[in-house]
Design a protein around this motif. Structure first.
Motif, PDB file in Angstrom:
ATOM      1  N   LEU A 127       1.106  -1.545  -0.225  1.00 36.29           N
ATOM      2  CA  LEU A 127       0.214   0.049   0.039  1.00 36.29           C
ATOM      3  C   LEU A 127       0.706   0.895   0.044  1.00 36.29           C
ATOM      4  CD1 LEU A 127      -2.439  -1.416   2.388  1.00 36.29           C
ATOM      5  CD2 LEU A 127      -3.237  -0.695  -0.391  1.00 36.29           C
ATOM      6  N   ALA A 128       2.157   1.289   0.486  1.00 33.89           N
ATOM      7  CA  ALA A 128       2.754   2.495   0.742  1.00 33.89           C
ATOM      8  C   ALA A 128       3.339   2.675  -0.462  1.00 33.89           C
ATOM      9  CB  ALA A 128       4.490   1.938   0.865  1.00 33.89           C
ATOM     10  N   THR A 129       3.323   1.496  -1.171  1.00 28.75           N
ATOM     11  CA  THR A 129       3.823   1.444  -2.837  1.00 28.75           C
ATOM     12  C   THR A 129       3.720   2.376  -3.676  1.00 28.75           C
ATOM     13  OG1 THR A 129       5.078  -0.258  -3.045  1.00 28.75           O
ATOM     14  CG2 THR A 129       4.419   0.129  -5.099  1.00 28.75           C
ATOM     15  N   ILE A 130       1.939   2.478  -3.508  1.00 32.20           N
ATOM     16  CA  ILE A 130       0.886   2.874  -4.783  1.00 32.20           C
ATOM     17  C   ILE A 130       0.609   4.228  -3.848  1.00 32.20           C
ATOM     18  CG2 ILE A 130      -0.091   1.166  -5.175  1.00 32.20           C
ATOM     19  CD1 ILE A 130      -1.835   1.225  -3.810  1.00 32.20           C
ATOM     20  N   GLY A 131       1.254   5.005  -2.335  1.00 26.80           N
ATOM     21  CA  GLY A 131       0.766   5.896  -1.641  1.00 26.80           C
ATOM     22  C   GLY A 131      -0.059   6.147  -0.500  1.00 26.80           C
ATOM     23  N   ILE A 132       0.059   4.884  -0.168  1.00 31.01           N
ATOM     24  CA  ILE A 132      -0.993   4.681   1.095  1.00 31.01           C
ATOM     25  C   ILE A 132      -0.268   4.349   2.562  1.00 31.01           C
ATOM     26  CG2 ILE A 132      -3.406   3.984   2.171  1.00 31.01           C
ATOM     27  CD1 ILE A 132      -3.896   2.866  -0.564  1.00 31.01           C
ATOM     28  N   TYR A 133      -0.096   5.117   3.244  1.00 30.72           N
ATOM     29  CA  TYR A 133       0.270   5.105   4.354  1.00 30.72           C
ATOM     30  C   TYR A 133       0.009   4.738   5.958  1.00 30.72           C
ATOM     31  CZ  TYR A 133       4.167   6.459   1.202  1.00 30.72           C
ATOM     32  OH  TYR A 133       5.047   6.291   0.212  1.00 30.72           O
ATOM     33  N   ASP A 134      -1.504   5.309   5.728  1.00 24.18           N
ATOM     34  CA  ASP A 134      -2.246   5.706   6.779  1.00 24.18           C
ATOM     35  C   ASP A 134      -3.170   4.513   6.724  1.00 24.18           C
ATOM     36  OD1 ASP A 134      -3.737   6.652   8.883  1.00 24.18           O
ATOM     37  OD2 ASP A 134      -5.003   8.025   8.329  1.00 24.18           O
ATOM     38  N   VAL A 135      -2.257   3.243   7.907  1.00 25.87           N
ATOM     39  CA  VAL A 135      -2.948   1.830   7.376  1.00 25.87           C
ATOM     40  C   VAL A 135      -2.940   1.234   8.711  1.00 25.87           C
ATOM     41  CG1 VAL A 135      -2.281  -0.738   6.888  1.00 25.87           C
ATOM     42  CG2 VAL A 135      -1.744   1.683   5.221  1.00 25.87           C
ATOM     43  N   VAL A 136      -4.109   1.214   9.565  1.00 28.39           N
ATOM     44  CA  VAL A 136      -4.078   0.148  11.010  1.00 28.39           C
ATOM     45  C   VAL A 136      -4.913  -1.246  10.449  1.00 28.39           C
ATOM     46  CG1 VAL A 136      -5.209   0.400  13.399  1.00 28.39           C
ATOM     47  CG2 VAL A 136      -4.513   2.657  11.587  1.00 28.39           C
ATOM     48  N   PHE A 137      -4.319  -2.320  11.107  1.00 28.22           N
ATOM     49  CA  PHE A 137      -4.584  -3.857  11.018  1.00 28.22           C
ATOM     50  C   PHE A 137      -5.731  -4.286  12.704  1.00 28.22           C
ATOM     51  CE2 PHE A 137      -1.509  -3.024   8.423  1.00 28.22           C
ATOM     52  CZ  PHE A 137      -0.779  -4.518   7.497  1.00 28.22           C
ATOM     53  N   HIS A 138      -6.078  -4.593  12.790  1.00 30.43           N
ATOM     54  CA  HIS A 138      -7.387  -5.276  13.604  1.00 30.43           C
ATOM     55  C   HIS A 138      -7.191  -6.541  13.424  1.00 30.43           C
ATOM     56  CE1 HIS A 138      -8.107  -1.299  15.713  1.00 30.43           C
ATOM     57  NE2 HIS A 138      -8.604  -1.120  13.987  1.00 30.43           N
ATOM     58  N   TYR A 139      -7.233  -7.442  14.526  1.00 28.14           N
ATOM     59  CA  TYR A 139      -6.946  -8.521  14.217  1.00 28.14           C
ATOM     60  C   TYR A 139      -7.667  -9.735  14.775  1.00 28.14           C
ATOM     61  CZ  TYR A 139      -1.752  -7.170  12.571  1.00 28.14           C
ATOM     62  OH  TYR A 139      -1.451  -6.838  12.019  1.00 28.14           O
ATOM     63  N   LEU A 140      -8.074 -10.976  14.452  1.00 26.68           N
ATOM     64  CA  LEU A 140      -9.048 -11.569  14.537  1.00 26.68           C
ATOM     65  C   LEU A 140      -8.526 -13.294  15.077  1.00 26.68           C
ATOM     66  CD1 LEU A 140     -12.010 -10.950  12.995  1.00 26.68           C
ATOM     67  CD2 LEU A 140     -12.387 -10.740  15.610  1.00 26.68           C
ATOM     68  N   GLU A 141      -7.871 -13.637  15.594  1.00 23.96           N
ATOM     69  CA  GLU A 141      -6.666 -14.747  15.826  1.00 23.96           C
ATOM     70  C   GLU A 141      -7.664 -15.681  16.817  1.00 23.96           C
ATOM     71  OE1 GLU A 141      -2.495 -13.877  16.741  1.00 23.96           O
ATOM     72  OE2 GLU A 141      -3.388 -12.055  18.206  1.00 23.96           O
ATOM     73  N   GLY A 142      -6.968 -16.768  16.484  1.00 26.81           N
ATOM     74  CA  GLY A 142      -7.936 -18.456  16.785  1.00 26.81           C
ATOM     75  C   GLY A 142      -9.111 -18.793  16.502  1.00 26.81           C
ATOM     76  N   LEU A 143      -9.343 -18.069  15.540  1.00 23.32           N
ATOM     77  CA  LEU A 143     -10.831 -18.486  15.162  1.00 23.32           C
ATOM     78  C   LEU A 143     -11.059 -19.975  15.549  1.00 23.32           C
ATOM     79  CD1 LEU A 143     -11.917 -15.666  12.614  1.00 23.32           C
ATOM     80  CD2 LEU A 143     -12.216 -15.799  15.391  1.00 23.32           C
ATOM     81  N   THR A 144     -10.451 -20.965  15.054  1.00 25.33           N
ATOM     82  CA  THR A 144     -10.607 -22.339  14.899  1.00 25.33           C
ATOM     83  C   THR A 144     -10.128 -23.090  15.904  1.00 25.33           C
ATOM     84  OG1 THR A 144      -8.432 -22.720  14.498  1.00 25.33           O
ATOM     85  CG2 THR A 144      -9.691 -22.429  12.565  1.00 25.33           C
ATOM     86  N   SER A 145     -10.680 -22.680  17.364  1.00 21.00           N
ATOM     87  CA  SER A 145     -10.180 -22.892  18.828  1.00 21.00           C
ATOM     88  C   SER A 145     -11.612 -22.878  18.934  1.00 21.00           C
ATOM     89  CB  SER A 145      -9.314 -21.901  18.884  1.00 21.00           C
ATOM     90  OG  SER A 145      -7.404 -21.720  18.908  1.00 21.00           O
ATOM     91  N   GLY A 146     -12.614 -23.253  18.657  1.00 21.21           N
ATOM     92  CA  GLY A 146     -14.012 -23.599  19.281  1.00 21.21           C
ATOM     93  C   GLY A 146     -14.978 -21.376  19.835  1.00 21.21           C
ATOM     94  N   GLU A 147     -15.902 -21.527  20.064  1.00 20.80           N
ATOM     95  CA  GLU A 147     -16.635 -21.124  19.785  1.00 20.80           C
ATOM     96  C   GLU A 147     -16.611 -19.706  21.307  1.00 20.80           C
ATOM     97  OE1 GLU A 147     -20.571 -22.450  20.005  1.00 20.80           O
ATOM     98  OE2 GLU A 147     -20.735 -23.236  18.503  1.00 20.80           O
ATOM     99  N   SER A 148     -15.895 -20.388  21.801  1.00 17.13           N
ATOM    100  CA  SER A 148     -16.208 -19.012  23.239  1.00 17.13           C
ATOM    101  C   SER A 148     -14.299 -18.606  22.576  1.00 17.13           C
ATOM    102  CB  SER A 148     -15.028 -20.062  24.659  1.00 17.13           C
ATOM    103  OG  SER A 148     -14.409 -20.875  24.051  1.00 17.13           O
ATOM    104  N   ALA A 149     -13.354 -18.791  21.483  1.00 12.05           N
ATOM    105  CA  ALA A 149     -12.384 -18.451  21.129  1.00 12.05           C
ATOM    106  C   ALA A 149     -12.933 -17.317  20.489  1.00 12.05           C
ATOM    107  CB  ALA A 149     -11.246 -19.313  20.502  1.00 12.05           C
TER     108      ALA A 149
END
Length: 212
Positions: A160-182
């Motif tokens: 994204l920086a290569t094409i001029g987009i730097y204002d980038v924020v990641f949000h993660y959803l991890e462990g989605l195969t570890s069961g419903e509670s996870a």
């Protein structure tokens, strides 16, 4: 009124957790002081065709931007140019981006159109804009439970920086195969992050829309 470009690429399509969170972000945005129109591109249900020799020849021969061989690339880049914000929702596949999203990258990262090459490196030609990236994964790669590498985040950030987009924020959803509670725990944690970032209503914790 602003314009948001929403790109998603999960095999689960509209049932993906990241997609549902993306819709909640857009719902909140559309109710704001500056409501947004939305351009949505579903890279799974409406996949992009592979790059072919006609495109490659046009690219390496310096063909004009109006060349018919660039028609799809022009359309995708124009969607970016029309947007004030960018929202991406994708799964992590084998430590990196899914193939459907990689193909979108190959169409929009185009020399002399979205970036130029200089003696000191590539310079983006597109306007920067706030970019939110929702990444879902079956395992753990960035929390205290991390047991695998993450090549997706640095790669997407660099592309994204290569094409001029730097204002980038990641949000993660991890462990989605570890069961419903996870899954429930991951959704709660990510919603809190999005609320703190001003992307979701702090006083209205949306229920996930499973039937959209």
């Amino acid at each position: 009124m602003t314009c948001a470009l929403f790109i998603h690429s999960s095999p689960y399509a509209r049932h993906a957790h990241a997609y549902q969170l993306g819709l909640d972000i857009l719902d909140y945005t559309q109710r704001g002081a500056l409501p947004a129109t939305v351009i949505e591109r579903d890279l799974t249900s409406d996949p992009l065709p592979p790059l072919d020799d006609n495109y490659a020849t046009a690219l390496t021969s310096g063909a004009a931007h109006t060349d018919d061989r660039f028609a799809l690339s022009e359309k995708l880049i124009s969607e970016l140019e029309s947007s004030d914000t960018l929202l991406l929702a994708m799964p992590m596949h084998n430590f990196s981006v899914p193939a459907a999203f990689k193909l979108w990258i190959d169409y929009v990262v185009r020399i002399h159109r979205s970036f130029t090459s200089t003696k000191t490196g590539k310079v983006g030609l597109l306007t920067d804009r706030p970019t939110t990236i929702l990444v879902s994964s079956g395992g753990f790669h960035c929390s205290e439970h991390a047991v695998q590498p993450d090549f997706l985040s640095p790669y997407v950030k660099h592309v994204l920086a290569t094409i001029g987009i730097y204002d980038v924020v990641f949000h993660y959803l991890e462990g989605l195969t570890s069961g419903e509670s996870a899954v429930a725990s991951a959704l709660r944690a990510t919603r809190r992050q999005l609320q703190n970032a001003g992307l979701l209503d702090r006083h209205n914790d949306y229920a996930r829309r499973a039937n959209r």
